[in-house]
Design a protein around this motif. Structure first.
Motif, PDB file in Angstrom:
ATOM      1  N   PHE A 213      39.028  55.082  42.558  1.00  0.00           N
ATOM      2  CA  PHE A 213      37.958  54.045  43.017  1.00  0.00           C
ATOM      3  C   PHE A 213      36.577  54.479  42.957  1.00  0.00           C
TER       4      PHE A 213
ATOM      5  N   ASP B 161      48.640  41.251  43.435  1.00  0.00           N
ATOM      6  CA  ASP B 161      48.193  42.513  42.696  1.00  0.00           C
ATOM      7  C   ASP B 161      47.334  43.453  43.567  1.00  0.00           C
TER       8      ASP B 161
ATOM      9  N   LEU C 277      47.409  46.656  46.860  1.00  0.00           N
ATOM     10  CA  LEU C 277      48.378  47.815  47.423  1.00  0.00           C
ATOM     11  C   LEU C 277      49.026  47.451  48.622  1.00  0.00           C
TER      12      LEU C 277
ATOM     13  N   ALA D  58      41.133  36.980  45.527  1.00  0.00           N
ATOM     14  CA  ALA D  58      41.852  35.701  45.499  1.00  0.00           C
ATOM     15  C   ALA D  58      42.819  35.689  44.492  1.00  0.00           C
ATOM     16  N   SER D  59      44.005  35.166  44.900  1.00  0.00           N
ATOM     17  CA  SER D  59      45.059  34.670  44.177  1.00  0.00           C
ATOM     18  C   SER D  59      45.782  33.338  44.517  1.00  0.00           C
TER      19      SER D  59
ATOM     20  N   PRO E 280      37.845  44.345  41.950  1.00  0.00           N
ATOM     21  CA  PRO E 280      37.867  44.385  43.513  1.00  0.00           C
ATOM     22  C   PRO E 280      36.447  45.031  44.039  1.00  0.00           C
TER      23      PRO E 280
ATOM     24  N   ARG F 190      36.589  39.928  37.866  1.00  0.00           N
ATOM     25  CA  ARG F 190      37.321  39.890  38.922  1.00  0.00           C
ATOM     26  C   ARG F 190      37.583  40.979  39.619  1.00  0.00           C
TER      27      ARG F 190
ATOM     28  N   ASP G 228      40.318  46.787  50.748  1.00  0.00           N
ATOM     29  CA  ASP G 228      39.822  47.753  51.473  1.00  0.00           C
ATOM     30  C   ASP G 228      39.418  49.277  50.798  1.00  0.00           C
ATOM     31  N   LYS G 229      40.068  49.541  49.790  1.00  0.00           N
ATOM     32  CA  LYS G 229      39.572  50.614  49.210  1.00  0.00           C
ATOM     33  C   LYS G 229      38.685  50.667  48.143  1.00  0.00           C
ATOM     34  N   SER G 230      37.857  49.442  48.222  1.00  0.00           N
ATOM     35  CA  SER G 230      36.856  49.408  47.047  1.00  0.00           C
ATOM     36  C   SER G 230      35.294  49.856  47.470  1.00  0.00           C
TER      37      SER G 230
ATOM     38  N   PRO H 211      49.728  45.461  39.343  1.00  0.00           N
ATOM     39  CA  PRO H 211      49.371  44.651  38.407  1.00  0.00           C
ATOM     40  C   PRO H 211      47.842  44.272  38.274  1.00  0.00           C
TER      41      PRO H 211
ATOM     42  N   ARG I  68      46.618  52.493  42.971  1.00  0.00           N
ATOM     43  CA  ARG I  68      46.084  51.410  42.178  1.00  0.00           C
ATOM     44  C   ARG I  68      46.612  51.469  40.838  1.00  0.00           C
TER      45      ARG I  68
ATOM     46  N   THR J 116      47.399  45.779  52.155  1.00  0.00           N
ATOM     47  CA  THR J 116      46.044  45.045  52.150  1.00  0.00           C
ATOM     48  C   THR J 116      45.601  44.104  53.050  1.00  0.00           C
TER      49      THR J 116
ATOM     50  N   ARG K 278      37.979  49.751  33.187  1.00  0.00           N
ATOM     51  CA  ARG K 278      38.831  51.109  33.436  1.00  0.00           C
ATOM     52  C   ARG K 278      39.051  51.784  31.954  1.00  0.00           C
TER      53      ARG K 278
HETATM   54  C1  LIG Z   1      41.277  43.091  39.362  1.00  0.00           C
HETATM   55  S1  LIG Z   1      41.675  42.954  40.853  1.00  0.00           S
HETATM   56  C2  LIG Z   1      42.005  41.020  41.064  1.00  0.00           C
HETATM   57  C3  LIG Z   1      42.185  40.711  42.604  1.00  0.00           C
HETATM   58  C4  LIG Z   1      42.375  39.268  42.582  1.00  0.00           C
HETATM   59  N1  LIG Z   1      43.635  38.556  41.978  1.00  0.00           N
HETATM   60  C5  LIG Z   1      41.191  38.538  42.469  1.00  0.00           C
HETATM   61  O1  LIG Z   1      41.048  37.931  41.115  1.00  0.00           O
HETATM   62  O2  LIG Z   1      40.177  38.372  42.963  1.00  0.00           O
HETATM   63  C6  LIG Z   1      43.339  43.705  41.231  1.00  0.00           C
HETATM   64  C7  LIG Z   1      43.204  45.073  40.997  1.00  0.00           C
HETATM   65  O3  LIG Z   1      42.501  45.388  42.372  1.00  0.00           O
HETATM   66  C8  LIG Z   1      42.911  46.809  42.634  1.00  0.00           C
HETATM   67  N2  LIG Z   1      43.546  46.817  44.022  1.00  0.00           N
HETATM   68  C9  LIG Z   1      44.657  46.632  44.739  1.00  0.00           C
HETATM   69  N3  LIG Z   1      44.480  46.634  45.964  1.00  0.00           N
HETATM   70  C10 LIG Z   1      43.280  47.105  46.230  1.00  0.00           C
HETATM   71  C11 LIG Z   1      42.851  47.361  47.648  1.00  0.00           C
HETATM   72  N4  LIG Z   1      43.400  47.383  48.695  1.00  0.00           N
HETATM   73  N5  LIG Z   1      41.562  47.979  47.682  1.00  0.00           N
HETATM   74  C12 LIG Z   1      40.908  48.044  46.530  1.00  0.00           C
HETATM   75  N6  LIG Z   1      41.208  47.716  45.120  1.00  0.00           N
HETATM   76  C13 LIG Z   1      42.935  47.268  45.133  1.00  0.00           C
HETATM   77  C14 LIG Z   1      44.072  47.315  41.820  1.00  0.00           C
HETATM   78  O4  LIG Z   1      43.680  47.894  40.881  1.00  0.00           O
HETATM   79  C15 LIG Z   1      44.383  45.869  41.178  1.00  0.00           C
HETATM   80  O5  LIG Z   1      44.935  45.905  39.742  1.00  0.00           O
END
Ligand SMILES: C[S@@+](CC[C@H](N)C(=O)[O-])C[C@H]1O[C@@H](n2cnc3c(N)ncnc32)[C@H](O)[C@@H]1O
Length: 177
Positions: free
Chosen positions: A6, A144, A146, A125-126, A117, A115, A80-82, A42, A38, A149, A92
């Motif tokens: 991150f 997608d 963790l 959003a999904s 995080p 998109r 929450d980890k972003s 997906p 991470r 979350t 990446r």
């Molecule tokens: C590219 S984002 C897309 C999220 C959502 N589908 C969107 O379009 O808004 C998905 C990525 O966020 C990361 N991720 C997943 N959970 C997370 C978390 N709790 N905190 C930070 N990053 C996270 C992972 O690398 C995952 O592949």
């Protein structure tokens, strides 16, 4: 932030965040997924068929009445980890020194064109498929994130008004050619 996955990458730009928040959110529940790192997640909601569980806090469970009639839901969740300070990002798997169109000409892309995080308000959003409801627990396909979350909202997905089949993201189309 404990996981180096991150951190900031070469070529990325961070900004100074405001001293105070403008509003607060309530987490209405948490998302249980098979992914704890991470790299395992997906990259987007269509990449996995894994069934994930939405655990809604008891106090908010009365808000689920009627949800069982929906085939698809729009979930908003808190990454929450972003990092929250990045305004320009480098994907990446792309070196910023290579000035290819796909990497934004070597300069990366603006957070609001992505998109990712990592954003000032790390809201994801999904659109998910609802496969079951058991009290305050929803089983869904199309996530997608963790395990653990935080969840901030659930809304019905209206194909009639939400779907825009001819929508375009220009830079993504260029990347594929
Ligand atoms: C590219 S984002 C897309 C999220 C959502 N589908 C969107 O379009 O808004 C998905 C990525 O966020 C990361 N991720 C997943 N959970 C997370 C978390 N709790 N905190 C930070 N990053 C996270 C992972 O690398 C995952 O592949």
């Amino acid at each position: 932030m404990t996981d180096s996955a991150f951190g900031i990458r070469p070529g990325e730009v961070a900004t100074e965040l405001p001293e105070n928040f403008d509003a607060g959110v309530y987490f209405i529940g948490h998302i249980r997924t098979p992914w704890t790192r991470r790299e395992q997640c997906p990259k987007n909601a269509r990449e996995s068929e894994a069934v994930c569980t939405i655990e809604v806090e008891e106090r908010f469970a009365p808000g689920l009445v009627g949800v069982e009639t929906c085939s698809h839901l729009l979930l908003l969740y808190w990454m929450d980890k972003s990092r929250r300070d990045l305004v320009r990002q480098v994907p990446r798997n792309r070196a910023p020194t290579l000035p290819s169109p796909a990497s934004g000409g070597g300069k990366g892309r603006g957070t609001f064109a992505l998109r990712s995080p990592a954003r000032p308000n790390p809201i994801a959003a999904s659109v998910v498929r609802l496969v079951g409801v058991d009290g305050n627990r929803l089983s869904v396909v199309g996530l997608d994130c963790l395990d653990g979350t935080p969840l901030i909202d659930i809304k019905p997905y209206f194909a009639s008004t939400d779907a825009v089949p001819d929508a375009v993201v220009g830079w993504h189309q260029e990347q594929k050619t």
